[in-house]
Design a protein around this motif. Sequence first.
Motif, short mmCIF file in Angstrom:
data_model
loop_
_atom_site.label_atom_id
_atom_site.label_comp_id
_atom_site.label_asym_id
_atom_site.label_seq_id
_atom_site.Cartn_x
_atom_site.Cartn_y
_atom_site.Cartn_z
N UNK A 66 2.16 10.09 -6.48
CA UNK A 66 2.52 9.16 -7.56
C UNK A 66 3.59 9.74 -8.47
N UNK A 67 4.27 8.84 -9.17
CA UNK A 67 5.20 9.21 -10.24
C UNK A 67 4.94 8.30 -11.44
N UNK A 68 5.23 8.81 -12.62
CA UNK A 68 5.05 8.07 -13.88
C UNK A 68 6.34 8.25 -14.66
N UNK A 69 7.10 7.18 -14.85
CA UNK A 69 8.47 7.29 -15.34
C UNK A 69 8.75 6.28 -16.44
N UNK A 70 9.55 6.71 -17.42
CA UNK A 70 10.10 5.79 -18.40
C UNK A 70 11.46 5.35 -17.88
N UNK A 71 11.64 4.06 -17.72
CA UNK A 71 12.89 3.53 -17.19
C UNK A 71 13.92 3.35 -18.31
N UNK A 72 15.17 3.30 -17.94
CA UNK A 72 16.24 3.07 -18.92
C UNK A 72 16.09 1.67 -19.51
N UNK A 80 10.80 -0.02 -20.24
CA UNK A 80 9.65 -0.23 -19.37
C UNK A 80 9.14 1.11 -18.84
N UNK A 81 7.85 1.17 -18.60
CA UNK A 81 7.23 2.31 -17.94
C UNK A 81 6.95 1.89 -16.51
N UNK A 82 6.98 2.86 -15.61
CA UNK A 82 6.73 2.56 -14.20
C UNK A 82 5.82 3.61 -13.61
N UNK A 83 4.83 3.13 -12.90
CA UNK A 83 3.91 3.98 -12.15
C UNK A 83 4.03 3.56 -10.69
N UNK A 84 4.23 4.51 -9.82
CA UNK A 84 4.35 4.19 -8.41
C UNK A 84 3.64 5.24 -7.58
N UNK A 85 3.23 4.86 -6.39
CA UNK A 85 2.58 5.80 -5.49
C UNK A 85 2.30 5.17 -4.14
N UNK A 86 1.92 6.01 -3.21
CA UNK A 86 1.61 5.55 -1.85
C UNK A 86 0.16 5.12 -1.75
N UNK A 87 -0.04 3.96 -1.16
CA UNK A 87 -1.40 3.49 -0.86
C UNK A 87 -1.88 4.21 0.39
N UNK A 88 -3.19 4.37 0.54
CA UNK A 88 -3.70 5.01 1.76
C UNK A 88 -3.35 4.20 3.01
N UNK A 89 -3.23 4.87 4.11
CA UNK A 89 -2.94 4.20 5.36
C UNK A 89 -4.03 3.17 5.64
N UNK A 90 -3.63 1.95 5.94
CA UNK A 90 -4.60 0.90 6.26
C UNK A 90 -5.26 0.26 5.05
N UNK A 91 -4.81 0.56 3.83
CA UNK A 91 -5.41 -0.04 2.62
C UNK A 91 -5.23 -1.56 2.69
N UNK A 92 -6.32 -2.33 2.56
CA UNK A 92 -6.24 -3.79 2.73
C UNK A 92 -5.38 -4.47 1.67
N UNK A 93 -4.56 -5.40 2.10
CA UNK A 93 -3.70 -6.13 1.17
C UNK A 93 -4.52 -6.91 0.15
N UNK A 94 -5.69 -7.42 0.59
CA UNK A 94 -6.52 -8.21 -0.33
C UNK A 94 -7.14 -7.36 -1.44
N UNK A 95 -7.12 -6.03 -1.30
CA UNK A 95 -7.62 -5.13 -2.35
C UNK A 95 -6.51 -4.62 -3.25
N UNK A 96 -5.31 -5.22 -3.13
CA UNK A 96 -4.16 -4.80 -3.92
C UNK A 96 -3.58 -6.01 -4.63
N UNK A 97 -3.46 -5.96 -5.96
CA UNK A 97 -2.86 -7.10 -6.66
C UNK A 97 -1.37 -7.21 -6.37
#
Length: 143
Positions: A66-72, A80-97
């Motif tokens: 993951x990364x946690x960044x303040x955007x320009x 804006x603030x941004x949080x990003x990261x990799x979902x686990x392999x096979x993580x169900x789409x219905x469990x992700x907003x």
Amino acid sequence: MTASTPDHARVLGQIARGEVRAGADAAREIAARHEAAYGGAFISPDVPDGEVQFTGFDHPVPLSGWHYTELAPDYYGHVFMQLGGWLPEGWPREDTPAGTARMKYAHLHGRAVPRDLNVQVSTTGYGGPRRFITIQWRKDGAA
């Protein structure tokens, strides 16, 4: 009267005269000297996985790399603030907003992240089995 030289012209002149080194070779040389002098003292270990919980979802969403960044600021001056990261392999789409969601909390090692925020969520697949999730919100908390 002396005319001042623009910064970019001054720096380009220093590079041309060999007073300043630039480019990939110079960066590699500096990195090698740094490693020889300090070893791995400034290399951070792998960041522990984080997790984000959204309203209306039963399980927190795990994030790796993951990364946690303040955007320009945008055109209107909003930050804006941004949080990003990799979902686990096979993580169900219905469990992700997707789109607008309510983030209850985000647990990130060493970071204090605001709670109970309206956020924008998007996920992107890059052709492999994993997807990358991006979560953004206005820094001042406005919707």
